[in-house]
Structure formats: structure tokens, C-alpha cells
Write an enzyme that holds these catalytic residues in place. Sequence first.
Site, PDB file in Angstrom:
ATOM      1  N   ARG A  98       0.230  20.925  -3.215  1.00  0.00           N
ATOM      2  CA  ARG A  98       0.490  19.429  -2.788  1.00  0.00           C
ATOM      3  C   ARG A  98      -0.308  19.208  -1.539  1.00  0.00           C
ATOM      4  O   ARG A  98       0.404  19.295  -0.702  1.00  0.00           O
ATOM      5  CB  ARG A  98       1.849  18.969  -3.067  1.00  0.00           C
ATOM      6  CG  ARG A  98       2.169  17.462  -2.437  1.00  0.00           C
ATOM      7  CD  ARG A  98       1.462  16.666  -3.505  1.00  0.00           C
ATOM      8  NE  ARG A  98       1.900  15.309  -3.382  1.00  0.00           N
ATOM      9  CZ  ARG A  98       0.879  14.123  -3.045  1.00  0.00           C
ATOM     10  NH1 ARG A  98      -0.305  14.792  -2.806  1.00  0.00           N
ATOM     11  NH2 ARG A  98       1.207  13.065  -2.714  1.00  0.00           N
ATOM     12  N   HIS A 116      -8.204   8.172  -3.531  1.00  0.00           N
ATOM     13  CA  HIS A 116      -8.404   6.801  -4.055  1.00  0.00           C
ATOM     14  C   HIS A 116      -9.464   6.377  -4.966  1.00  0.00           C
ATOM     15  O   HIS A 116      -9.680   5.456  -5.457  1.00  0.00           O
ATOM     16  CB  HIS A 116      -8.761   6.013  -2.535  1.00  0.00           C
ATOM     17  CG  HIS A 116      -7.596   5.919  -1.523  1.00  0.00           C
ATOM     18  ND1 HIS A 116      -7.200   6.950  -0.939  1.00  0.00           N
ATOM     19  CD2 HIS A 116      -6.949   4.651  -1.350  1.00  0.00           C
ATOM     20  CE1 HIS A 116      -6.235   6.421  -0.083  1.00  0.00           C
ATOM     21  NE2 HIS A 116      -5.977   5.112  -0.574  1.00  0.00           N
ATOM     22  N   TYR A 123       7.759   7.941  -0.193  1.00  0.00           N
ATOM     23  CA  TYR A 123       8.823   9.068  -0.668  1.00  0.00           C
ATOM     24  C   TYR A 123      10.219   8.114  -0.543  1.00  0.00           C
ATOM     25  O   TYR A 123      11.214   8.826  -0.202  1.00  0.00           O
ATOM     26  CB  TYR A 123       8.964  10.132   0.223  1.00  0.00           C
ATOM     27  CG  TYR A 123       7.965  11.097   0.022  1.00  0.00           C
ATOM     28  CD1 TYR A 123       7.920  11.953  -1.151  1.00  0.00           C
ATOM     29  CD2 TYR A 123       6.761  10.927   0.514  1.00  0.00           C
ATOM     30  CE1 TYR A 123       6.857  12.674  -1.553  1.00  0.00           C
ATOM     31  CE2 TYR A 123       5.672  11.938   0.222  1.00  0.00           C
ATOM     32  CZ  TYR A 123       5.948  12.828  -0.797  1.00  0.00           C
ATOM     33  OH  TYR A 123       4.565  13.524  -1.092  1.00  0.00           O
ATOM     34  N   CYS A 166       8.400  19.003  -4.998  1.00  0.00           N
ATOM     35  CA  CYS A 166       7.912  18.092  -4.930  1.00  0.00           C
ATOM     36  C   CYS A 166       8.781  16.922  -5.164  1.00  0.00           C
ATOM     37  O   CYS A 166       9.283  16.769  -6.165  1.00  0.00           O
ATOM     38  CB  CYS A 166       6.331  17.785  -5.377  1.00  0.00           C
ATOM     39  SG  CYS A 166       5.694  16.383  -5.123  1.00  0.00           S
ATOM     40  N   HIS A 171       0.883  -1.102  -0.039  1.00  0.00           N
ATOM     41  CA  HIS A 171      -0.026   0.056  -0.091  1.00  0.00           C
ATOM     42  C   HIS A 171       0.886   1.255  -0.061  1.00  0.00           C
ATOM     43  O   HIS A 171       1.687   1.224   0.988  1.00  0.00           O
ATOM     44  CB  HIS A 171      -0.780  -0.038   1.268  1.00  0.00           C
ATOM     45  CG  HIS A 171      -1.736   1.173   1.188  1.00  0.00           C
ATOM     46  ND1 HIS A 171      -1.967   1.923   2.294  1.00  0.00           N
ATOM     47  CD2 HIS A 171      -2.721   1.520   0.422  1.00  0.00           C
ATOM     48  CE1 HIS A 171      -3.062   2.833   1.999  1.00  0.00           C
ATOM     49  NE2 HIS A 171      -3.152   2.654   0.820  1.00  0.00           N
TER      50      HIS A 171
END
Length: 479
Positions: free
Chosen positions: A163, A90, A331, A209, A65
Site C-alpha cells: 500500500r 488521480h 481514514y 489496511c 478532497h
Amino acid sequence: MNFIRNNFIKISISSSLPVGYLIYDKLKEKKYTYEEISEHNNNQTRIWTSYKDRVYDITDFLDSHPGGKDKIMLAAGASLEPYWNHYKQHQKQEVYDILKTLEIGKVRDYDPEKFKNLKDEYLEEPVRSQDLNFHSIKPCNAETPIEEIHENPITPNELWYVRNHNPVPVINPDEYNLELFDSNKFICNFSLEELKNMKSKKVITTIQCGGNRRGEFENTSGTQWDIGAISTAEWEGVPLCEILAGHKGEYLHFEGYDGVKSSIPFKKGSNCFGDVLVAYKMNGEDLPADHGYPVRIIVPGYVGIKNIKWLKKITIADEEVDGPWQKGMAYKILPGSIRCLEDVSKIDLEKIDTIDELPIQSCITHMEEIEEEYRNGEKNFRVHGYTYSSKPMVFPKVHVSIDGGENWYKAGVNPHFEDLKKFKWGWALWSIDFKIDEKPRIIMCRASDNDGNIQPENINDIWNLRGLSNNSVHKKVIK
């Protein structure tokens, strides 16, 4: 892993019918009550969840996930609707496709009215400029308009890239408190007024980002950003080193009111030369709601996720913060051999560092024809772009090619960036003129610095499943 395949069987057809096979779908026979689903909430019983009238076994998907195991476990034995009402990212086809592979049956006592009174948590979102390039609204993900970057060494607040991971918190500034902890021990808190009365500092930083330019990769997970998930501002606030004076630790945890958490090394935040700020102003104004009002953390030189907005708590700790944005895959640059989410379970995420600093970068933002200059049928074109390094006082050299990389020409830096101290944590904007008589032409740019860092030419060499840190040579076409 093909979950659907295992849920079908073949049965013989009677001799009175043509010879053949009938695919018999066992899913239609399997039905479970909400109470039965609730009992499957741990690894021993396997972990189930439901969405609308369908039931899913998510046990084997936990480690894959993207938002982390802890987040998906919130729906263990329960329905997804309340969580997807909050995490609206989602609600898109690629997520539905993954969910379909985990389907095991239907809800026997399905109630379509069960969640009809759920309040849309995005009703109080701030008004945003329609000049932004939007990828999603709930939550908001939008890029700075690329064609305007070359005109704005300091990005106007309304054109800053957005973001957001969750709804924008609505915080009463009169009730705001920033808490400081040492491990689990409360030290003190600060009101907004107290922060504004403390020693202040202004710092110009560029924030990028980690997924900037993800859209250039193929088959990656996440928002498909172009080159506009980067902006620059002058921030004002309290130097974090002043708040941390007298304290020691290994890491600093930052937590926002939206639930997002990240951490940085203590030495980065405690060193006054690191210029980390507890910021309350952006370009001379109170922070806009989308950018952390009333207080956010600014970590110069670090990836965007470290610059936590709507700052709620700072914790001095011996380990990194435990959360999907720090310890999950969100990340982390995964090995190129990991080609899909199901492959993530094959590696130990704990052994892969979460990105802090970003690699050297340059991009072409805008090309314009200079109409007043003609010679022998050739036309002048001016090419604009930005370059950025996470290292302070480093403005990478940018070279541009119009012939497929055979010849490279050095671009000039915008005069705004001659004051290196002022822009020591920021980008630089550049431009270069060419005589071009044949089109289409592919224009390429690459940045390099004195330490030997240079943008890689082959994007496939740096491909990763999350599409992070794309700093390959940037290309645009003049048609």
C-alpha cells in the site's frame, strides 16, 4: 452540486428556423491566461487550477478532497500536471468526472509542451512479484495472493500486500538519519548503524489496511480492495519506549520520506507492552524497498497507515499531526448519511476520530475439495480462512455456515498459533471440513470474542463513504 448546469443558457432561434431552443455553451467563450489563473489562489479570489487546456474552479471542492485540503491547495493558481505526476492515483476516470463538474473555461495561452520535461517519478520502483494481485502500479497497490494465505502463517516478504501513496523513496543507508523532536525542539538523531547497535526486539504483527474488503461495499471512494490487504511478519528493531525514555507528551507524530504522516497516542508508543518498534528487519532480512527500507515504524494492533514506512522523523507533540492521513477524511469513518464527496462539507471532520484499532475480522481465503474421501456421493470440502483482532492475545472464535446462517460450526485453529505469546499481535489461520452434496453453496464465516464483539451480518449497516473497516460476515460461493 451541478456546476455544469449553471454554465449553460438558452437562446431563441430566429423565426426562419424551426421553433426550438439551442443550448449555447458559455464554456467555449471563457478563456483565461496562465497569469490570470495564478491570481486565483485563495478564498477571496476563489481558487482555480488548470489541467491540460482546461480551467477549473475548485473552491467548493476543497473540503471534499479525499487527500485533504492542504494537498489540493498545492495546485491553487497553478497546473495539476506536476502534482499528478507524483500523485498518479488521480489519473483515472472517476477523478476526471469530478473535475469535469468544476470546469469554467479554457486556457487562452495553452502550451502543450509546458510539462514535456517532467521526469516520471516512478522510474526507480522496486521489482515486485507477479503473484501479487495488483490494483495499481503508480503508486503500487497490490494484495497478498488470497489463495496462498492459508499456507503462510508468516507472509513471505515478496507476497506481502503493498500500500503505497507515492513513489518509493530511494534512500542511501549510509546517509540515513532518524530525527527526534519534542515539539519544534530538536533532541537528537540516529544513524542506521546506531539503531542496529541499540537494544533490539522481535515482534510478530499482522498489519491490515483500513480499506481491506472495501470492494464489497457499493459506491465508495478509494482502492477497491478484496480481502488480501492484510499480511503478517516478524519485525526486528529498537523498542520505541527505549528511545522515548524520560520524555512526556500526548501524541507521537511519524513522518516518512515519502511525505506521509500519521500520529498515535504517546502512551501507546512509550509503553513497552505496546511493542511499538523502530524496525529495520522483516522476516530476518533488511526491510524490502516497498516495506520501508531502511527503517519504518511498527505499531502493533493499529491500522496500516500508522505503520509509517521510510521513517524520517518522530515528534513528541500535544496534538495530532496535521495532514490528510490524520485530520483529513482519508481514514475517518463518516456517517452513513454522507453519500458523496460533495456532502463532506456538511460535517465537521475535526469531530470524527481517525481510526487506530480495527474491528474483529474473519475471512474465507480458500476452499479445496478433498478427493480421497467420498461417502454416498458426498464430497469433503475443506474451507480455510484467517481471523484477526487488534487486541493482544485475542484469537477470535470463528464459526462457519453452509446453509445461509441457520447452523454454525466452529472452525479449528492452525497449530502454528498455539503459542499465544508469539502471535499475540497477529492473526490466526483456521480451517473446517464439510460434507457438501449440493452446489452452488454459499459459505459464510463470522468471528466473535469473549467481550461480545462479533462481525455484523448486514454490510449496509456499516457502509461509509470511504469504505473503511468492513468486517461484515464474509461469504464465498462453492460452484
